[in-house]
Structures are given as structure tokens and as C-alpha cells.
Design a protein around this motif. Structure first.
Motif, PDB file in Angstrom:
ATOM      1  N   LEU A 116      48.091  -8.201  15.633  1.00 39.39           N
ATOM      2  CA  LEU A 116      46.742  -8.104  15.066  1.00 39.39           C
ATOM      3  C   LEU A 116      45.682  -7.930  16.155  1.00 39.39           C
ATOM      4  O   LEU A 116      44.650  -7.288  15.928  1.00 39.39           O
ATOM      5  N   ASP A 117      45.941  -8.492  17.340  1.00 39.22           N
ATOM      6  CA  ASP A 117      44.957  -8.400  18.418  1.00 39.22           C
ATOM      7  C   ASP A 117      44.692  -6.951  18.818  1.00 39.22           C
ATOM      8  O   ASP A 117      43.590  -6.618  19.274  1.00 39.22           O
ATOM      9  N   GLU A 118      45.697  -6.081  18.660  1.00 36.84           N
ATOM     10  CA  GLU A 118      45.542  -4.679  19.058  1.00 36.84           C
ATOM     11  C   GLU A 118      44.605  -3.914  18.135  1.00 36.84           C
ATOM     12  O   GLU A 118      43.983  -2.953  18.560  1.00 36.84           O
ATOM     13  N   VAL A 119      44.511  -4.336  16.886  1.00 34.38           N
ATOM     14  CA  VAL A 119      43.815  -3.491  15.896  1.00 34.38           C
ATOM     15  C   VAL A 119      42.737  -4.223  15.109  1.00 34.38           C
ATOM     16  O   VAL A 119      42.119  -3.618  14.241  1.00 34.38           O
ATOM     17  N   LYS A 120      42.487  -5.502  15.402  1.00 37.32           N
ATOM     18  CA  LYS A 120      41.556  -6.255  14.554  1.00 37.32           C
ATOM     19  C   LYS A 120      40.152  -5.654  14.553  1.00 37.32           C
ATOM     20  O   LYS A 120      39.417  -5.791  13.571  1.00 37.32           O
ATOM     21  N   SER A 121      39.779  -4.971  15.639  1.00 30.06           N
ATOM     22  CA  SER A 121      38.441  -4.380  15.705  1.00 30.06           C
ATOM     23  C   SER A 121      38.273  -3.245  14.701  1.00 30.06           C
ATOM     24  O   SER A 121      37.143  -2.855  14.366  1.00 30.06           O
ATOM     25  N   GLU A 122      39.384  -2.688  14.202  1.00 26.08           N
ATOM     26  CA  GLU A 122      39.319  -1.570  13.261  1.00 26.08           C
ATOM     27  C   GLU A 122      39.453  -2.012  11.813  1.00 26.08           C
ATOM     28  O   GLU A 122      39.393  -1.185  10.903  1.00 26.08           O
TER      29      GLU A 122
END
Length: 842
Positions: free
Chosen positions: A257-263
Motif C-alpha cells: 500500500l505504501d507504493e500507491v497510497k498517494s494515488e
């Protein structure tokens, strides 16, 4: 990346100068991938040439083989392998070197094909798509460019509005639009178009179409009106809500989740016990209650692509608390410390515990003999004999006293009744797990006896100091002579009291190598702890500084010294007695070790045994049938991975009967089985649900496909019955495949007689239990209500000879409803009765 076209071309030139095509044949594994070195091939591909098309993020397995930066132990599985230095895809070989040879051969093939413009060949090469197309781009003939710096299939599809899956065809179609000026400029302009197309709002229908066409996910079952469940190629499940206006996904929690949470939008985390959509249990069971999950809103297709990449490549270790250990022979295990296998009856839960235990204790053996059940069972039995695996079944009468510790009434030597604290199965396992491998080089027995010894009194006398410094234990009465010789005629010996003679006998004969000695500091305090390392000997002339009569000697390795640690908490608040040597019977070596750990005491030599302690497994069958709060008591908290011995938040408690400190070692594994027909997950003790990882064991009719009896497909038969049960009850009460599995493994049992035996003794009794002998509903499961003429139903009403009119007369019979049903024995022996279950006529 904001580099100019000129800067990007310079980066491309630098790559080709560093890694020319003809140098690849001699490229070593270390040059290909080396953690911490920024001048290796993979680092150039991913980082240094990022402005030439990104392949950043996701799993390092995309490189086929890679140097590991994180050296923590990992367990091999069917797709991924590890050594201490490398990780690689199992399909490429059994070692990092073998895998690299395969990968290098393939990347050379890709580079050569790209330079020749043979894109169709690149499609066929078995390398990760992002990796091979990035390599293809970099090594193409720049005078005749044919590959754009866009490597993801979904992006290329978006640019063309196409569902074509071959990257070669998509690239060729897009290159047709190239105007012959600057190829990189054309790629950048195309990327802007793709981003615009992917940034539009994503609907649930679009998401469903994407997931079904991506090739990365497969449907778990036919979607309902509310939810669709999918299984990713690498294992994790996800579910798509179909009744929301915004695209909402449920996924297993993890570091992905850390890789994509900003999206993403509206991220909600669910602890294992937090309620969530009830539809998840049927459509994506790994996301049902009992598992940590997240719910996210995915606003755009670009965000969905990024999420799927991160999630499909996520490490399975993110799904549950994982313990990583190396056993005494170097085998690596990576399994949840606490897990429960749950499912309806007959799904092979107890059977699967053998595999789960071997995954923990001997994964290499398991991997080598996956299909050899007899060998796996034999190895399992060997580990049981070694007391590395224990088995217990919970039931309504099972208690804390059975599981942890309780009082046991005994008659002592004076024939008086006394109560002794008796450890339960879980405490015994924890004690063994704690002591197994503790001070591995000291020679401690598996179940050592513990002896009190007073060496020249309680003060630290020169004699005691000499013994502790020189690895000895000594006692007096030296005038007896060598106790290995006959001493019965020695006047000095015969004049000793019985207690003193007993001390001498204990020291010379009863104390064994591997036993533990407690050298006292005072009547209340332990001064030193050691292990006996050899046999008794008699020394006629003691060393200087040692009392003249201290001639009886045992070699001892003193593990702990200068303690001044009270014996009272271990010894039922009783001090040491005056006798020089005697056995301590109120506590075990495990109790003593736990006490030392709680007291913060450290051995003289640093204990490196943590790496060598073997895992110990407790299998708890029917875990949901016991009263969990009553059985586990205060230990329900201690089994959490974060509360185990050695963890940052480790806890211990004083047990209620023995008053001794107790904690749970980090090499203890709990494997429970749970029959959902007895109790569903929702009804399980919440405290237990929070602390266990749950793995569903559903019926597997697919395992019985192509198993036939007189043309009747047994897998289909089971599937149809379960569909009916699920409608009338729920999925927790389905029928397991294990009842029929012998028909698959033993061809001689694919007979009507054996099928009849299964239905008589397993299926029908289970249906009676499920439906509380509601025979009409049982008939619906068996499709008896649709029997054609001449087909025998399994359940029928009594014949005409016992109809209501004959029993009660016409007047009464008209006012009665005949609710009687009986089992029709003829049906069991008729293949047409089984065919009728499927709705197939004669």
C-alpha cells in the motif's frame, strides 16, 4: 523525469558504452545484480535509465534473479527461491547461478532480437515483460527505431484503445505514427496522450473489465450482484464492490500500500475482528473477518494499474504476522506463528496439518516429497517422537488445567495426600521449546534433573571460588576414599549419617552428565548454575587453596555466575535445606530458564542459541469446540508474535498455581483446525480471532474432476449438492471432498458399492445433522423431489401398506398431514439415483 531530449540521449549513450551488446555474454552474476553497488546492470535498467521509460517499483523478482539487500531468511515456495545472498524465480533453476545462466541467455536473446527488429520473438521470450521490453528498447537499432520507451501492456492498449495483448503488435501499431523526426520526442508526446486517457474517472464496470482482461487476476467464483472476487497470480485476493458508484476494492493489508497510497482515496483499514461486508466470505474468503484488510477507492485507471502492479507483486509475508527462523540444520521457515485452518467437514483440515507442520520443521523434505504421502506421514511421525510436534483435541470439558497447568493429587512416601502442580501440554511444549538448543554446546540433557549443591558452605570461600573458575564441583568427606571402589568396609564411611552417605551417593552415582547444578550463595539465593559435563572422579591431593577433604569431584561448565538470585519464586517460597546435595523437584529446567530470562540474567558466555532452537509445533484439532477463554486464560495475550520472548513488547505472567514466571517462546507454532459446521468464524472468540491467521479450507470438487463411477462425474456430483446446501444453509455447511478422495487415489474404489458406502455412512448422516432431520430439505439437496418414474429416491414417504387411511381410517386421515419420511435402501445401489442428483435422467 525532467531531462531534456539531449540529456536523455546522453544517458542512452552512457548505457550502451557501459553495457555494449557484445559484453553481455561475459557479464557475471555480480555485474548483473549486486546490492549496494550502483554500477550493476539491473541498477542501470531501473534507476540510471529511468528517463528512458520507467520500470521502477514492484518486486525485484521482475529481474529473474537479484542480489538481496535484506538478508533475513526467506522460505522457498513453488515460484520463488532464496539463498542468503540471492532471490530468483524457481522456474529458472535450483540455484542463483543456474537461474542467472537462464536469465542471461534470455536477455541476450531479447537484445539481439531487438537489434534485428524481430519483435515477435521478444514476445515469446520468458522474461518479465517490463524487463525484456526495457532491454529491447535500449538495444534496438537506433537508426531504425521500432520500440517506444513504454513497456506496460496496459499503457500501450490505452494509447490505441485496443484489447490486443501482444506487446510486439501494440508497439508496431504505435510506431506507425512516428513522423521520422526524433523518436524520443514522439514517445514523450505519446505518453502524454496515455496519461490523459488513464486519468479519467474509473467506473466499477471499467474496473471489472480490466481485472478480467488483465491476465494477472482470475475470478474466484461467479460474481454476485454486490461483489466480485479475484485471485492474483502471486496469491493475494481482492474484491470489487459492484453496487458502489465509486470503484471500491477490498485487499489484504500489507506494505504494498505504501507504493500507491498517494494515488488512492478513502483508505480504510480493517483489523481482523472488524466487521466488513458479509459478501466477502463467499467471494474472496481471504478478505473475510479474521483477516487484516484495507478498503480503498480507486479514482482512475492509472491508479488501478499501479495498485495491481504493487499488489500482485506483494510479498505474502505482508499478509500475517510472520516468524522467520533457521533451525539446527539450517532449514528456513516462514510461517505464521498462530494459524487456523477452517472449513466444513471433510475438507482435509487435519490432513493438511501434516503439511503445515512440515513447512515449519522440515520444508526441504516437504518440497522434495510433495506427492509422496506415506513418506510425509513417516517424517511427521518421526518429528512427533522427537517431541517437536504435539497434538491435542479441544472439547467442552478441556480446561486451563489440561492446557497450561493444574493441581494433581498424589500420595507421598508417608501415604499422605498432597497436591502437586502438573504442567499441561502447552506449558510442556513451551518448556521444551525454550530449553531445546539453550546453551547448545554445553551438553544439557533434553530433560535434565536439577540438583542443589553447597560447595564449602554459603560464602564464596577459596574452595568455591576455585571450583567456579576451574569448571568443577567438589564436596567433602574425602576420607571415604574413591567412591568408585567398594567403601562399605571403610570405617569412616560407615560412621557417617544416612544423610551424608546419601549425599555422597547422589554426587557420585545419581547426578548424570547433562544434569543442572545450582550452587547456593545463601539459604535463599542461587549463586551459580552449571551443567555436569563428565563422570565422578576422586582426587587424592586437592589443588592449593582447596580444602584438604574436598576430594570428590565432578566436571562442570558453569553457565551463570555471581547471581544472588532468590530461589523462593521457583521453590514454592521454600529455602534451600542444609543437605549438601539433593534433587530439586518443584521446578523444571524450562521454569528455571524462564525465571532467568525474566530476571534479566545473562550467561557467562553469550548465548547464540536463538538461531539454533528448533521450532516446536502444537496442533490443536477442533479448536472452536473448546471454551477458549477458559482454556487459554491469560496466555491468550502471550501467544501474539509481538508478545513472545525476545520481541520488543515481550510479556510474561506468573502462573496461578505454580506462581512461576511464564512466557511463550518465539519458536512455538500453533496450528488449529476449525469445523465451520460447528461454529462459524463470526461466532469465534474475538480475542482468538485477533491473534490467529485464518486459512480457509473449502470443499474442492475440482480435485474429483474426471473421477467417474459408471459414467457419473463425482466432482460434479459434489459441486451440485454443495450449491444447493449453500442456498438453503450457507457455505459453512457444505460437504467436503475428502469423503470421496479415496476414489481418486485408489482406482479399485471407483465402484457403485463404495459410492453407496460413502452416502450411507458419511453424506446422509451429515445432511441429517445439518438440517436437523428436516427430511424434505434433505430431499431437495438430493433432488429426490424431481425423480422421474422408475428412479429410486433416497428419501421417500412410506408405502401404501402404511398410508394414513390404513392407520387411522378415512375420516381421521383427511385431517392429518403425513410428515413421515424413510430412507430408501434401494437408491444407494442404483446409479440412476445418483444421476438424478445432477438432474440427469436414466
Amino acid at each position: 523525469m525532467n531531462e531534456s531530449i539531449t540529456e536523455r540521449m546522453a544517458i542512452w549513450d552512457a548505457f550502451l558504452a557501459r553495457w555494449p551488446l557484445d559484453s553481455l555474454i561475459n557479464m557475471s552474476l555480480g555485474e548483473y545484480s549486486q546490492a549496494g553497488n550502483q554500477d550493476n546492470f539491473c541498477y542501470w535498467l531501473e534507476a540510471k535509465t529511468g528517463s528512458l521509460g520507467s520500470i521502477w517499483g514492484g518486486s525485484s523478482f521482475k529481474f529473474g534473479v537479484f542480489s538481496r539487500d535484506n538478508k533475513s531468511p526467506k522460505v522457498n515456495d513453488s515460484t520463488r527461491c532464496y539463498s542468503s545472498d540471492y532471490g530468483w524465480l524457481a522456474k529458472y533453476g535450483n540455484s542463483a547461478e543456474t537461474a542467472y545462466d537462464q536469465v542471461k541467455s534470455k536477455l541476450i536473446q531479447v537484445a539481439q532480437a531487438a537489434h534485428a527488429g524481430n519483435l515477435a520473438l521478444i514476445d515469446q521470450v520468458d522474461l518479465g515483460p517490463a524487463l525484456k521490453w526495457k532491454i529491447a528498447f535500449l538495444y534496438q537499432d537506433r537508426d531504425k527505431p521500432c520500440i517506444l520507451p513504454i513497456y506496460k501492456t496496459e499503457y500501450l492498449q490505452a494509447a490505441l484503445g485496443s484489447s490486443e495483448k501482444k506487446v510486439s503488435i501494440l508497439q508496431q501499431e504505435l510506431v506507425k505514427g512516428f513522423d521520422g523526426k526524433n523518436f524520443l520526442e514522439y514517445g514523450i508526446a505519446l505518453w502524454d496522450v496515455i496519461q490523459e486517457k488513464l486519468s479519467t474517472e474509473l467506473t466499477p464496470e471499467d474496473a471489472q473489465q480490466f481485472l478480467e482482461n488483465s491476465g494477472k487476476f482470475s475470478q474466484i467464483k461467479t460474481p454476485t450482484l454486490k461483489i466480485a472476487g479475484y485471485q492474483s497470480n502471486d496469491g493475494p485476493q481482492l474484491a470489487l464492490a459492484l453496487d458502489n458508484k465509486r470503484t471500491t476494492l477490498y485487499l489484504s493489508a500489507g506494505s504494498w500500500l505504501d507504493e500507491v497510497k498517494s494515488e488512492l482515496l478513502d483508505i480504510v483499514t480493517y483489523s481482523p475482528d472488524k466487521s466488513r461486508s458479509s459478501n466477502l466470505s463467499a467471494n474472496a474468503p481471504d478478505l473475510a473477518i479474521g483477516n487484516a484488510i484495507v478498503k480503498v477507492v480507486v479514482p482512475t485507471k492509472a491508479a488501478l494499474i499501479a495498485l495491481c502492479d504493487a499488489y500482485d507483486n506483494s510479498d505474502p509475508a505482508d499478509k500475517a504476522p510472520i516468524s522467520i527462523k533457521i533451525d539446527a540444520v539450517g532449514a528456513i521457515t516462514m510461517q505464521p506463528l498462530n494459524q487456523i485452518l477452517y472449513g466444513p467437514p471433510g475438507t482435509g483440515k487435519t490432513h493438511a496439518t501434516i503439511d503445515e507442520a512440515l513447512k515449519i520443521l522440515d520444508p526441504d523434505f516437504l518440497n522434495q516429497h510433495l506427492d509422496e504421502r506415506e513418506l510425509l506421514k513417516k517424517r511427521f511421525d518421526e518429528l512427533v517422537k522427537e517431541k517437536l510436534i504435539r497434538f491435542v483435541t479441544f472439547h467442552q470439558s478441556f480446561s486451563y488445567e489440561d492446557f497450561v497447568e493444574g493441581l494433581r493429587a498424589l500420595t507421598n512416601d508417608d501415604k499422605q495426600l498432597e497436591y502437586q502442580v502438573e504442567p499441561g501440554i502447552f506449558k510442556r511444549l513451551c518448556d521444551d521449546a525454550r530449553t531445546h538448543g539453550a546453551q547448545p554446546d554445553a551438553g544439557i540433557r533434553s530433560t535434565p534433573r536439577i540438583w542443589k549443591i553447597s560447595i564449602d558452605g554459603t560464602a564464596q570461600t577459596p574452595t568455591q571460588k576455585y571450583c567456579l573458575e576451574h569448571g568443577e564441583a567438589r564436596i567433602g568427606w574425602g576420607e571415604t576414599g574413591d567412591l568408585n571402589q567398594a567403601v562399605e568396609n571403610n570405617p569412616y564411611y560407615n560412621n557417617l549419617g544416612s544423610g551424608d552417605r546419601g549425599t555422597l551417593r547422589y554426587f557420585a552415582e545419581e547426578v548424570a552428565s547433562g544434569d543442572i547444578l545450582l550452587c547456593i550463595h545463601s539459604a535463599e539465593n542461587i549463586g551459580a548454575i552449571g551443567v555436569v559435563t563428565g563422570n565422578y572422579r576422586y582426587e587424592q591431593t586437592p589443588p592449593a587453596g582447596v580444602r584438604d577433604d574436598y576430594k570428590h569431584v565432578r566436571p562442570v561448565k558453569w553457565l551463570y555466575r555471581n547471581l544472588q538470585l532468590s530461589i523462593l519464586p521457583l521453590n514454592d517460597d521454600k529455602q534451600f535445606t542444609l543437605k549438601t546435595v539433593y534433587m530439586m523437584e518443584r521446578f523444571s529446567w524450562g521454569d528455571l530458564l524462564a525465571y532467568l530470562q525474566k530476571s534479566g540474567v545473562h550467561p557467562v558466555e553469550p548465548n547464540k542459541s536463538g538461531e539454533k532452537r528448533k521450532p516446536h509445533v502444537l496442533i490443536i484439532d477442533e479448536i472452536n469446540r473448546g471454551n477458549i477463554s477458559r482454556i487459554f486464560g491469560e496466555l491468550i495475550t502471550l501467544i501474539e508474535p509481538s508478545k513472545r520472548e525476545g520481541a520488543n513488547e515481550a510479556l510474561s505472567v506468573d502462573l496461578p498455581y505454580s506462581k512461576r514466571p511464564f512466557s511463550v517462546p518465539d519458536n512455538v507454532y500453533l496450528i488449529g483446525t476449525m469445523n465451520t459446521a460447528d461454529r462459524s468464524l463470526a461466532g469465534l472468540d474475538i480475542a482468538l480471532r485477533r491473534r490467529f491467521t485464518f486459512r480457509e479450507m473449502p470443499p474442492r470438487p475440482d480435485l474429483l474432476n474426471n473421477v467417474e463411477v459408471d459414467g457419473l462425474d463425482i466432482g460434479q456430483l459434489l459441486s451440485v449438492m454443495n450449491h444447493r446446501i449453500e442456498v438453503m444453509l450457507d457455505r459453512d455447511h457444505c460437504l467436503g471432498h475428502a469423503y470421496f478422495i479415496e476414489m481418486k487415489t485408489q482406482e479399485e474404489k471407483r465402484t457403485l458399492n463404495h459410492l453407496a458406502f460413502i452416502f450411507r455412512h458419511n453424506i446422509l448422516p451429515l445432511l441429517q445433522e445439518y438440517f436437523f432431520e428436516d427430511w424434505e430439505r434433505i430431499r431437495w439437496v438430493l433432488n429426490d423431489h424431481n425423480c422421474q418414474s422408475g428412479i429410486e429416491p433416497f428419501i421417500r414417504q412410506p408405502g401404501q401398506d402404511r398410508n394414513l387411511e390404513k392407520l387411522f381410517g378415512a375420516t381421521v386421515a383427511t385431517s392429518l398431514r403425513d410428515a413421515r419420511w424413510e430412507i430408501n435402501e434401494k437408491a444407494f445401489d442404483s446409479i440412476n439415483s445418483y444421476r438424478n442428483i445432477l438432474g440427469i435422467g436414466t
